[in-house]
Write a protein that holds these residues in place. Structure first.
Motif, mmCIF file in Angstrom:
data_model
loop_
_atom_site.group_PDB
_atom_site.id
_atom_site.type_symbol
_atom_site.label_atom_id
_atom_site.label_comp_id
_atom_site.label_asym_id
_atom_site.label_seq_id
_atom_site.Cartn_x
_atom_site.Cartn_y
_atom_site.Cartn_z
ATOM 1 N N UNK A 116 0.748 -1.264 -0.177
ATOM 2 C CA UNK A 116 -0.025 -0.029 0.006
ATOM 3 C C UNK A 116 0.898 1.355 0.241
ATOM 4 N N UNK A 117 0.804 1.971 -1.098
ATOM 5 C CA UNK A 117 1.533 3.305 -1.058
ATOM 6 C C UNK A 117 0.680 4.440 -0.704
ATOM 7 N N UNK A 152 -3.052 8.995 -1.147
ATOM 8 C CA UNK A 152 -3.521 10.310 -0.668
ATOM 9 C C UNK A 152 -3.801 11.324 -1.845
ATOM 10 N N UNK A 153 -2.821 11.212 -2.703
ATOM 11 C CA UNK A 153 -2.935 12.006 -3.989
ATOM 12 C C UNK A 153 -3.930 11.603 -4.826
ATOM 13 N N UNK A 212 -3.163 10.168 9.020
ATOM 14 C CA UNK A 212 -2.336 10.268 10.211
ATOM 15 C C UNK A 212 -2.533 8.691 10.578
ATOM 16 N N UNK A 213 -3.777 8.353 10.758
ATOM 17 C CA UNK A 213 -4.109 6.998 11.226
ATOM 18 C C UNK A 213 -3.907 6.040 10.235
ATOM 19 N N UNK A 214 -3.790 6.266 8.952
ATOM 20 C CA UNK A 214 -3.502 5.331 7.868
ATOM 21 C C UNK A 214 -2.070 5.196 8.064
ATOM 22 N N UNK A 215 -1.298 6.086 8.189
ATOM 23 C CA UNK A 215 0.322 6.223 8.205
ATOM 24 C C UNK A 215 0.999 5.325 9.380
ATOM 25 N N UNK A 216 0.357 5.510 10.604
ATOM 26 C CA UNK A 216 0.473 4.576 11.696
ATOM 27 C C UNK A 216 0.321 3.239 11.776
ATOM 28 N N UNK A 245 -0.351 -4.673 6.720
ATOM 29 C CA UNK A 245 -1.414 -5.471 6.910
ATOM 30 C C UNK A 245 -2.902 -4.947 7.351
ATOM 31 N N UNK A 246 -2.692 -3.879 8.211
ATOM 32 C CA UNK A 246 -3.680 -3.179 8.879
ATOM 33 C C UNK A 246 -4.469 -2.271 7.768
#
Length: 822
Positions: A707-708, A713-714, A733-737, A741-742
């Motif tokens: 997942x990029x 986001x772009x 922020x949630x996605x990047x943290x 797998x999540x």
């Protein structure tokens, strides 16, 4: 919570087919659990009072609830009629004092379903009226609805009850004994109330017989060191000739057992032999044992099949087994499931994005371009040619092609794909009449062009109408097999309309994606013995040579071939992929020794050793034969005619290596591969795939895995939010943290699949074609996020803090399954 989830929370009940596929008519009506009986309820039809005007049409369905608090069982929707006929059967567990509540709803697509009427019956009253015997007991229920505090008639509902056959004494005793217990028929076998569930497990005729070949026996106490306890007899074991005793009547605590000990299971009794030793009597099987039996874990039940063999029902997973479950065995199984899930996650992460190296084209030296042509180079360094006469461009050099035959004309589609018109026959084709190859096969440097050409061919071959497939999540493999194998190949090219039984989702593409993902996860599961992992470190799949253990395995391989081709044809992804050599064989391309490296490294190293060393000096006594073991039997195969008499030498070892490499990929799977390809080519002909290689075919079926987040986001749009809104910033922020797998699970929650399409998030497909991921501001801060998988949209409420957003998103992702109304 139910109002906060859209497509992922539509199923709050169990459909009829979920239950009926797992019920055996051979199971006796009265079970061994204290007072529980098996009852068959047939919801036949209804005559409903018309509502909404003379032109309104009803879409009614029935919900059946046992003892008020159990999840409802739902019929299918009777569409556009006020006199629906369902004729659906439900098999449920009840007590003699159970209350059956029937509710009739009118199904609405765009708003909440409307309650048309309801009624309830007490099973004890029906049993008394019919002397304890329910056989085709037809009932007409007067439906009532409440309006302004007044109960008004709403129509009639017709049902039938079957399956209970009691004597008068059994009926009176059963009703009297159950009147002292909760109406849900709970027992205290495990120390806590466990209400009877209307979910019925599978018959032992289907699952257990596949898991065991002999009836399990109760352990017999050892006799070498001490005499066995006396066998039970009629004088001191009342449960032998009468009904099986429950714990309250037969379980004793002789010998001063402490109160802290767990109570014995139903039908067991503790006794003491003449030497003061404790043993245990199982009145269910009339056996004894020295080991103190554990009570059945929560949600388990003991039953007997038509041969009086005991088996065990797990109502939690709706499965059966011959083996008595223990806390330890369940814990071991759960640990195995966790390891299997971890292995699956690792397997998913093995997928990597693959791209072809751009080709610079073939440059012809010494010849000028035809008049009006120009050679150019794009920003990626690829050569293309401009025809100023027709104002078109192409990748191939016009000097390498002969002129078109008479009456032929070359044109380009809106997508930029070249096609040819034969004016003499008034037909069109993508095949170049000069070369016999697809027109876009020459675009070797641009995978997107060839993929677009393949999609165009699929679109041109599609037939009008749609193919409706109704399946249950719990029996998705069996239901899908029965549906797909009965259809004609051309029906599989129609638009798919997937329905999950008991769910109200509308298929604008999201349900089809979910179906392909869940079905491929099931049918490619190695536990079905159709496929196996390539090796212990490679979780890609290959055909299992031992699949013949299932006599119908060739039919299943044809079915799997059809499904894989359907995924390719309709642009959907599958859960797991195959080995690259398997894709090469699917493309009718030869395999070599190099293909063995990722599939069987040990075999590869052995052949390489033969290749690099002088065989004559080693004197290895090898012949053109190969050995293979299946089910403990070793068979010898000749690699060529008379191979058992042809010795491998340094002169002919190259032929031996090639034959052995080919045999390694085909050993014992020729018939399976042929059946798979037969089903595959019925949907997608081989000629459509000639311009792809095995790596591209894998990408088309499995998509990219990593997942990029930047790309995600772009390629996101916002409604009622902006990219600078605090909720949007918290979301990213949630996605990047999250771990990868999540992120995949979040993507699956939103889009219905964990695969990102080829080309990244800019190529996400929705119900109306390309549709970017969208975050929309909807609801209140107390709501959970909602997903619309058909439109790649996430409804994100305006949460007040980052912690609140994290809590709500995690709950929505982890705790929801199914689809609801759009």
């Amino acid at each position: 919570m139910s109002s906060a989830l859209a497509e992922h929370n539509g199923n709050n009940g169990v459909s009829a087919d979920d239950v009926n596929t797992e019920v055996s008519s051979a199971v006796s009506a009265t079970t061994d659990r204290g007072g529980l009986c098996q009852l068959e309820v047939n919801v036949s039809s209804a005559k409903l009072k018309e509502v909404g005007g003379i032109f309104a049409k009803g879409n009614a369905y029935v919900e059946l609830t046992i003892d008020s608090h159990q999840p409802p069982l739902k019929t299918e929707v009777g569409k556009k009629t006020w006199t629906p006929s369902w004729n659906e059967h439900f098999t449920v567990l009840v007590t003699l004092n159970s209350v059956l509540e029937f509710k009739v709803f009118n199904h609405n697509v765009l708003k909440s379903n409307v309650l048309l009427g309801q009624n309830s019956i007490k099973l004890a009253d029906i049993l008394r009226e019919n002397n304890g015997k329910l056989k085709d007991c037809g009932l007409k229920l007067d439906l009532r609805t409440e309006k302004n505090g007044t109960r008004l008639p709403a129509g009639d509902l017709y049902v039938k009850l079957n399956g209970i056959d009691l004597t008068t004494s059994e009926l009176n005793n059963g009703i009297q004994s159950n009147s002292t217990t909760p109406a849900n028929g709970s027992d205290n076998r495990s120390g806590t109330d466990s209400p009877a569930s209307p979910i019925v497990a599978q018959s032992p005729n289907s699952n257990p017989t596949q898991q065991a070949t002999a009836r399990p026996t109760t352990p017999v106490p050892p006799t070498s060191n001490r005499p066995p306890p006396p066998p039970p007899n009629q004088n001191n074991t009342a449960g032998i000739t009468g009904s099986i005793p429950n714990q309250s009547s037969t379980a004793t605590n002789e010998g001063g057992n402490s109160d802290s000990q767990v109570a014995l299971p139903d039908g067991w009794e503790e006794r003491t032999d003449p030497y003061g030793r404790h043993y245990y009597v199982d009145h269910n099987t009339r056996t004894t044992t020295w080991e103190r039996p554990e009570p059945l874990p929560s949600g388990w039940e003991r039953r007997h099949d038509q041969y009086n063999r005991p088996y065990y029902v797990d109502h939690n997973t709706r499965t059966t087994t011959w083996h008595r479950p223990t806390s330890e065995s369940i814990r071991t199984f759960q640990q195995w499931q966790e390891r299997r899930q971890q292995n699956q996650d690792v397997r998913r992460q093995n997928y990597q994005q693959r791209y072809l190296i751009p080709s610079s084209g073939i440059q012809v030296v010494g010849r000028d371009l035809p008049p009006g042509w120009e050679r150019r180079i794009d920003h990626n360094g690829r050569v293309y040619f401009v025809d100023h006469n027709t104002k078109t461009t192409q990748w191939e050099d016009p000097r390498t092609l002969a002129p078109l035959p008479p009456s032929w004309e070359k044109k380009v589609t809106d997508q930029g794909i070249v096609y040819f018109i034969d004016h003499s026959t008034k037909t069109t084709t993508y095949t170049d009449p000069r070369t016999g190859a697809p027109s876009f096969s020459s675009y070797q440097g641009n995978f997107d062009w060839r993929l677009a050409g393949f999609r165009q061919m699929c679109q041109d071959s599609a037939l009008p109408g749609h193919t409706k497939i109704a399946i249950s999540r719990n029996t998705i493999f069996e239901d899908s097999y029965n549906a797909i194998i009965s259809l004609k190949p051309y029906d599989l090219r129609k638009r798919l309309y997937i329905m999950f039984k008991g769910e109200d989702g509308l298929d604008y593409g999201g349900l089809a994606r979910e179906w392909f993902f869940q079905l491929s996860h099931e049918m490619l599961n190695p536990m079905y013995c159709l496929f196996e992992y390539a090796n212990q470190n490679n979780y890609s799949l290959q055909i299992n040579a031992a699949s013949s253990v299932n006599p119908d395995h060739l039919k299943y391989f044809k079915f799997v071939g059809r499904v894989i081709a359907m995924a390719l044809y309709h642009g959907k992804f599958i859960d797991n992929g195959f080995t690259l050599p398997f894709y090469k064989r699917l493309l009718n391309r030869g395999v070599s020794i190099n293909d063995l490296e990722q599939v069987d490294p040990e075999f590869y190293n052995s052949l390489n050793w033969i290749k690099d060393n002088n065989i004559d000096e080693c004197d290895m006594e090898m012949f053109f034969t190969a050995d293979m073991e299946i089910f403990g039997e070793i068979k010898t195969y000749e690699l060529k005619t008379g191979g058992s008499d042809i010795k491998v030498t340094d002169e002919n070892k190259e032929e031996y290596i090639n034959l052995m490499s080919h045999w390694r990929f085909t050993r014992g799977v020729e018939d399976q591969t042929k059946a798979f390809m037969e089903g595959f080519y019925e949907v997608v002909p081989l000629r459509w795939l000639e311009f792809f290689n095995e790596k591209e075919l894998e990408m088309m079926l499995c998509g990219m895995q990593e997942i990029d987040v930047d790309d995600w986001q772009q390629n996101t749009v916002y409604k009622h939010y902006t990219k600078n809104s605090k909720q949007v910033m918290w979301f990213w922020q949630f996605v990047r943290d999250r771990k990868n797998e999540q992120r995949i699970r979040l993507l699956q929650f939103i889009t219905g699949t964990c695969r990102v399409p080829i080309g990244g998030f800019s190529h996400l497909m929705g119900s109306n074609g390309p549709q970017k991921f969208c975050i929309e501001k909807v609801g209140k801060e107390s709501w959970l996020p909602r997903s619309h998988t058909c439109f790649n949209r996430l409804d994100l409420p305006p949460y007040k803090s980052y912690d609140q957003l994290v809590e709500k998103l995690n709950f929505a992702i982890e705790e929801t399954e199914g689809f609801g109304n759009e």
